[in-house]
Design a protein around this motif. Structure first.
Motif, PDB file in Angstrom:
ATOM      1  N   THR A 193       0.711  -1.310  -0.041  1.00 20.55           N
ATOM      2  CA  THR A 193      -0.018   0.029   0.003  1.00 20.55           C
ATOM      3  C   THR A 193       0.941   1.249  -0.103  1.00 20.55           C
ATOM      4  O   THR A 193       2.137   1.356   0.376  1.00 20.55           O
ATOM      5  N   GLU A 196      -0.571   4.409   5.290  1.00 20.21           N
ATOM      6  CA  GLU A 196      -0.274   3.395   6.162  1.00 20.21           C
ATOM      7  C   GLU A 196      -1.825   2.748   6.504  1.00 20.21           C
ATOM      8  O   GLU A 196      -1.608   1.593   6.940  1.00 20.21           O
ATOM      9  N   ASN A 197      -2.808   3.560   6.122  1.00 16.42           N
ATOM     10  CA  ASN A 197      -4.162   3.111   6.341  1.00 16.42           C
ATOM     11  C   ASN A 197      -5.005   2.420   5.078  1.00 16.42           C
ATOM     12  O   ASN A 197      -6.160   2.342   5.323  1.00 16.42           O
ATOM     13  N   LYS A 198      -4.318   2.509   3.812  1.00 19.10           N
ATOM     14  CA  LYS A 198      -4.996   2.071   2.534  1.00 19.10           C
ATOM     15  C   LYS A 198      -5.518   0.722   2.850  1.00 19.10           C
ATOM     16  O   LYS A 198      -6.483   0.392   2.032  1.00 19.10           O
ATOM     17  N   PHE A 200      -7.488  -0.657   4.868  1.00 17.30           N
ATOM     18  CA  PHE A 200      -8.155  -0.116   6.059  1.00 17.30           C
ATOM     19  C   PHE A 200      -9.177  -1.510   6.211  1.00 17.30           C
ATOM     20  O   PHE A 200      -9.750  -1.728   5.131  1.00 17.30           O
ATOM     21  N   ASP A 202      -8.547  -4.689   5.934  1.00 12.31           N
ATOM     22  CA  ASP A 202      -8.407  -5.748   5.247  1.00 12.31           C
ATOM     23  C   ASP A 202      -8.715  -7.108   5.836  1.00 12.31           C
ATOM     24  O   ASP A 202      -8.200  -7.401   6.718  1.00 12.31           O
ATOM     25  N   GLN A 207      -6.489  -7.783  12.516  1.00 13.39           N
ATOM     26  CA  GLN A 207      -7.278  -6.474  12.580  1.00 13.39           C
ATOM     27  C   GLN A 207      -6.304  -5.369  13.506  1.00 13.39           C
ATOM     28  O   GLN A 207      -6.086  -5.699  14.510  1.00 13.39           O
ATOM     29  N   ASP A 208      -6.527  -4.192  12.863  1.00 14.92           N
ATOM     30  CA  ASP A 208      -5.861  -3.080  13.481  1.00 14.92           C
ATOM     31  C   ASP A 208      -6.742  -2.286  14.525  1.00 14.92           C
ATOM     32  O   ASP A 208      -7.655  -1.954  14.156  1.00 14.92           O
ATOM     33  N   LYS A 210      -6.415   0.690  15.627  1.00 16.02           N
ATOM     34  CA  LYS A 210      -6.538   1.851  15.362  1.00 16.02           C
ATOM     35  C   LYS A 210      -7.653   2.165  14.229  1.00 16.02           C
ATOM     36  O   LYS A 210      -8.806   2.917  14.473  1.00 16.02           O
ATOM     37  N   GLN A 211      -7.564   1.123  13.153  1.00 17.84           N
ATOM     38  CA  GLN A 211      -8.552   1.173  12.243  1.00 17.84           C
ATOM     39  C   GLN A 211      -9.761   0.830  12.727  1.00 17.84           C
ATOM     40  O   GLN A 211     -10.829   1.213  12.082  1.00 17.84           O
ATOM     41  N   LYS A 212      -9.897  -0.151  13.549  1.00 22.02           N
ATOM     42  CA  LYS A 212     -11.330  -0.653  14.104  1.00 22.02           C
ATOM     43  C   LYS A 212     -11.976   0.594  14.798  1.00 22.02           C
ATOM     44  O   LYS A 212     -13.146   0.786  14.548  1.00 22.02           O
ATOM     45  N   HIS A 214     -11.452   3.821  14.276  1.00 20.36           N
ATOM     46  CA  HIS A 214     -11.910   5.019  13.386  1.00 20.36           C
ATOM     47  C   HIS A 214     -13.083   4.504  12.534  1.00 20.36           C
ATOM     48  O   HIS A 214     -13.880   4.918  12.215  1.00 20.36           O
TER      49      HIS A 214
END
Length: 318
Positions: A193, A196-198, A200, A202, A207-208, A210-212, A214
């Motif tokens: 990617t 860093e959050n592209k 998102f 996935d 599972q990340d 911070k992304q969760k 967001h």
């Protein structure tokens, strides 16, 4: 005149010619009958399609006072029959018709896209402001949930059956995680990617946190918009409870008690007793088979491309 030894007598030659001509005639006859039966079968198939299949169009009669009916059936999505484009075009035509005494939105939907539902909701409010003399009522059949209810709260009143299912005021973003399965199969995920959050959420990566979080922020924001729309549409009729905006659903009778709906009614009873125009005219825009296939094909291609480029699940009112 003598006959050569290698040639058959004349009578045998004539017999052979007759047999050959008879066989040729029979083949031609079979070919003609084959073509006939194929044409007959094709004609029958076309006749069945004409009788059985809904080829689109709507009954829009401008003469006489009537109640205009528009269906909001199925999932609310850009490429479906219940798309904002189709519903809004039907609404525009219904309000513009000089014979329309009132409009009924016949709802049977589990929800769908927040964007598509919002576009229809806003168009209803615009048309009600533009044509204040023409009321619009939502009549719920089996289901008016999530995005379906988001649309319905724009109506002047909502009528239900006592056993209708109403509510589900919430938002979800769904997906799957395959990391455990990949580990067992010995499959290595190679994701590249820029940003860093592209990748998102996935589904093939762990599972990340911070992304969760967001994603939860996004869902809370859309949920807040949903709640505001319900409060504005229902006003003082709404009897809020702690569970009202939790995603729960209620029967038609319960929804009336909670102020989510106004009363019991059907398309026929609302047209007859509320609008006072018993004659019903259908304004629903229905796509033919070719249009549905083309839309589905474009939708599948676009969804596949979006999944590849964006890499996260779809947010839905469901």
């Amino acid at each position: 005149m003598s006959i050569p030894d290698n040639e058959p007598p004349p009578w045998e030659r004539q017999l052979l010619e007759q047999i050959a001509f008879a066989a040729l005639h029979e083949q031609r006859a079979k070919r003609r009958w084959g073509i006939f039966f194929k044409l007959a079968g094709l004609t029958y198939l076309i006749a069945v399609l004409v009788l059985v299949v809904d080829w689109g169009g709507s009954e829009q009669l401008a003469d006489g006072r009537h109640t205009a009916v528009i269906h909001l059936h199925g999932t609310i999505e850009a490429q479906g029959e219940a798309s904002a484009q189709n519903v809004n075009d039907a609404l525009e035509a219904a309000f513009a018709d000089k014979g329309t005494a009132g409009v009924i939105l016949r709802v049977n939907s589990p929800g769908g896209s927040p964007v598509q539902a919002g576009i229809v909701h806003d168009e209803i409010r615009r048309l009600r402001t533009k044509h204040p003399q023409i009321p619009l009522y939502a009549v719920v059949e089996d289901l008016c949930a999530s995005g379906g209810y988001y649309v319905a709260v724009a109506a002047d009143k909502i009528f239900v059956d006592k056993a209708s299912i109403v509510g589900s005021i919430g938002v979800l973003m769904d997906g799957f995680g395959f990391t455990g399965t990949m580990d067992k199969l010995g499959v290595e995920r190679r994701l590249l990617t820029a940003g860093e959050n592209k990748g998102f959420l996935d589904p093939f990566s762990p599972q990340d946190a911070k992304q969760k979080e967001h994603a939860r922020v996004l869902l809370r924001e859309i949920h807040k918009q949903f709640i505001e729309v319900v409060r504005r549409g229902r006003g003082t009729r709404l009897k809020e409870t702690p569970e009202m905006f939790s995603g729960l659903m209620w029967t038609g009778n319960q929804s009336i008690s909670l102020g989510l709906a106004d009363g019991l009614g059907t398309v026929g009873s609302v047209a007859r007793d509320v609008i006072k125009a018993e004659r019903i005219v259908e304004f629903t825009i229905k796509e033919n088979i070719a249009e549905r296939f083309a839309k589905r094909l474009r939708a599948d291609a676009a969804q596949g491309m979006a999944g590849t480029l964006l890499g996260f699940g779809q947010t839905l009112f469901h």
